[in-house]
Enzyme design. Structure first.
Site, PDB file in Angstrom:
ATOM      1  CE  LYS A  57      41.135 -14.700  12.407  1.00 18.01           C
ATOM      2  NZ  LYS A  57      40.350 -13.506  12.118  1.00 18.01           N
ATOM      3  CE  LYS A  61      36.833 -19.483  16.520  1.00 18.17           C
ATOM      4  NZ  LYS A  61      36.636 -18.073  16.609  1.00 18.17           N
ATOM      5  CE  LYS A  96      32.765 -15.069  10.278  1.00 20.58           C
ATOM      6  NZ  LYS A  96      31.777 -14.207  10.904  1.00 20.58           N
TER       7      LYS A  96
HETATM    8  P1  AMP Z   1      33.889 -13.315  14.528  1.00 17.75           P
HETATM    9  O1  AMP Z   1      33.090 -14.097  13.563  1.00 17.75           O
HETATM   10  O2  AMP Z   1      35.243 -13.914  14.768  1.00 17.75           O
HETATM   11  O3  AMP Z   1      33.914 -11.846  14.233  1.00 17.75           O
HETATM   12  O4  AMP Z   1      33.138 -13.476  15.930  1.00 17.75           O
HETATM   13  C1  AMP Z   1      32.041 -12.658  16.298  1.00 17.75           C
HETATM   14  C2  AMP Z   1      31.471 -13.061  17.622  1.00 17.75           C
HETATM   15  O5  AMP Z   1      30.979 -14.418  17.592  1.00 17.75           O
HETATM   16  C3  AMP Z   1      32.485 -13.012  18.777  1.00 17.75           C
HETATM   17  O6  AMP Z   1      31.817 -12.565  19.927  1.00 17.75           O
HETATM   18  C4  AMP Z   1      32.898 -14.425  18.926  1.00 17.75           C
HETATM   19  O7  AMP Z   1      33.360 -14.724  20.217  1.00 17.75           O
HETATM   20  C5  AMP Z   1      31.603 -15.165  18.624  1.00 17.75           C
HETATM   21  N1  AMP Z   1      31.861 -16.512  18.103  1.00 17.75           N
HETATM   22  C6  AMP Z   1      32.491 -16.840  16.951  1.00 17.75           C
HETATM   23  N2  AMP Z   1      32.551 -18.170  16.785  1.00 17.75           N
HETATM   24  C7  AMP Z   1      31.970 -18.710  17.886  1.00 17.75           C
HETATM   25  C8  AMP Z   1      31.723 -20.053  18.315  1.00 17.75           C
HETATM   26  N3  AMP Z   1      32.081 -21.108  17.591  1.00 17.75           N
HETATM   27  N4  AMP Z   1      31.082 -20.220  19.494  1.00 17.75           N
HETATM   28  C9  AMP Z   1      30.691 -19.166  20.246  1.00 17.75           C
HETATM   29  N5  AMP Z   1      30.894 -17.878  19.893  1.00 17.75           N
HETATM   30  C10 AMP Z   1      31.525 -17.651  18.740  1.00 17.75           C
END
Ligand code: AMP
Ligand code: TRP
Length: 332
Positions: A114, A196, A199
């Site tokens: 980031k 990965k 968003k």
């Molecule tokens: P965040 O959007 O970064 O707050 O992620 C929230 C949750 O979604 C966390 O548990 C992440 O590990 C999971 N997560 C985010 N992106 C992915 C992805 N591409 N594949 C699997 N899990 C994800």
């Protein structure tokens, strides 16, 4: 509370939720809700570690809550709340900052990634992000933290900080275990299947949002990057196809090998359409329900207010204990 174990997890309100958030996190939460005391947070304090428009942040926070409920998290069985409503999170984060080392925080890959994207304005908040996450988890004597693979390193750090604090004083925090499912723990970008799905990606064809319409989902899968092998198989040389096999299998629970067998002798076109259809049917009811909930702000308010009350009660107790252990003079 019963002797059920405690789960804590959270998602940042930093835009619409993706299929990665859903398959990596929320879908597992839904299946765990009967067997655990579950606490699910919308981590708005984390979201402002990179610049956010206030109006968007407000909207996204409510939308994440609506998506939690629409995905099947029952507000009567789970504590659903907004992180900034329970000030103990920020307070414990400060204490934990004083037990975390610059060296270990500098090694966090999410920070490195980031900060590359925000070069020139890397905030102290972005650097300290993992201690806030540790505070989230440790406030609730959490046993289990269901997250996607990308959060494993942050969780290890939370465990290290908890153990360090316990050793320095006396047992205070439960040491949390990660819960990372085998399939779906890392949903990959549809445009670059070696990274990965996220968003924050600039290319909107690379991710599926929970509120994407069926036509968008179909279009994005049809354009998904694959390879020149031309045979549906589950191997690292075919990361795009592997990703789609994982997506279908996570949703339908059909074993990957059976899906591969069904496609023997067929090309990628049909396979992409099936993947899109499976995703469309899984997300349709969630999108429809979330849209309805977003029109009922009073209901959402009731949920997050009562969630914050319940969370606060637990969090305050932990914080009081921590303040005492470090040697702060109690006010009462
Ligand atoms: P965040 O959007 O970064 O707050 O992620 C929230 C949750 O979604 C966390 O548990 C992440 O590990 C999971 N997560 C985010 N992106 C992915 C992805 N591409 N594949 C699997 N899990 C994800
Ligand atoms: N850091 C997590 C992410 O980016 C979100 C998060 C914040 C979290 N606090 C948490 C996840 C506590 C689990 C537990 O995905």
């Amino acid at each position: 509370m019963t002797e059920k174990k405690t789960i804590f997890s959270g998602i940042q309100p930093s835009g619409g939720l993706t299929l990665g958030n859903y398959l990596g996190a929320i879908k597992n939460w839904v299946s765990l809700q009967e067997s655990y005391n579950s606490i699910y947070c919308i981590v708005d304090l984390h979201a402002i570690t990179v610049p956010k428009e206030p109006k968007d942040l407000r909207h996204n926070t409510l939308e994440v809550l609506a998506n939690y409920i629409a995905s099947g998290l029952d507000p009567d069985k789970n504590i659903l709340f907004i992180q900034s409503h329970v000030s103990a999170h920020a307070e414990l984060a400060w204490i934990l900052d004083c037990f975390a080392y610059i060296g270990e925080l500098s090694r966090m890959t999410q920070f490195k990634d980031k900060s590359k994207k925000n070069e020139g304005n890397i905030t102290a908040g972005l650097f300290n992000y993992p201690t806030l996450m540790a505070a989230d988890i440790l406030l609730y004597n959490t046993d289990l933290v269901p997250v996607g693979e990308d959060q494993r390193q942050h969780l290890e750090l939370s465990r290290d900080i908890a153990q360090r604090f316990n050793n320095r004083f006396s047992p205070t925090f439960a040491v949390p275990e990660p819960y990372i499912s085998k399939v779906g723990a890392k949903v990959m970008s549809l445009q670059d299947p070696t990274s990965k799905m996220s968003k924050s990606d600039d290319n909107e064809n690379s991710y599926i949002l929970l509120n994407d319409k069926p036509d968008d989902i179909m279009r994005k899968f049809k354009r998904a990057v694959t390879d020149s092998i031309g045979v549906v198989g589950y191997q690292d040389e075919q990361p795009g196809i592997k990703n789609m096999l994982d997506i279908i299998s996570k949703i339908t629970e059909e074993p990957v090998q059976r899906i591969v067998d069904r496609y023997s002798g067929k090309g990628y076109a049909d396979f992409k359409v099936e993947t899109a259809e499976v995703v469309i049917e899984e997300l349709r009811p969630i999108r429809e329900e979330a849209e309805k909930l977003m029109k009922d702000k009073e209901y959402l308010q009731k949920i997050y207010q009562s969630g914050a009350e319940k969370a606060e009660e637990i969090a305050r107790k932990t914080l009081r204990k921590v303040y005492k252990k470090v040697g702060f003079v109690p006010r009462y």
